[in-house]
Design a protein around this motif. Sequence first.
Motif: not given
Length: 89
Positions: A21-42
Motif C-alpha cells: 500500500i506504500g507502493a513498494a515491491y514485496v518480492d518472493i525471491i529465490g531459486p524457485g521450485d519450492d526451495s528452502t532458499h526462497n523468501r520474501w523481501y520488501c
Amino acid sequence: MNATPDMPGQTDLVLIRYVSIGAAYVDIIGPGDDSTHNRWYCGGCRTTSAPGYALMSVLREGANAHAATCRAIPFTPQPHTTVAAGGTR
C-alpha cells in the motif's frame, strides 16, 4: 535475475511480485521450485522473511499480508538543495 539488496553479489529470481500500500515491491525471491532458499523481501521497509519455507503457499501468504499493511515507500535518493542565508525556497 535481480541482485538482492541485503546480500550483495547474490542473485535470485523474482518469482512473484506484490505491490504494498506504500507502493513498494514485496518480492518472493529465490531459486524457485519450492526451495528452502526462497523468501520474501520488501523494498520499502526492507523486511525479509527467513529462508527455510519450502512451500510457496506459505511465502505467498506472508508476502501478501505484509504488502497489505506496509506503508513504507521505496527510498529514492534526492539531491540536496541548499538555501542561501536569509533566502527562501
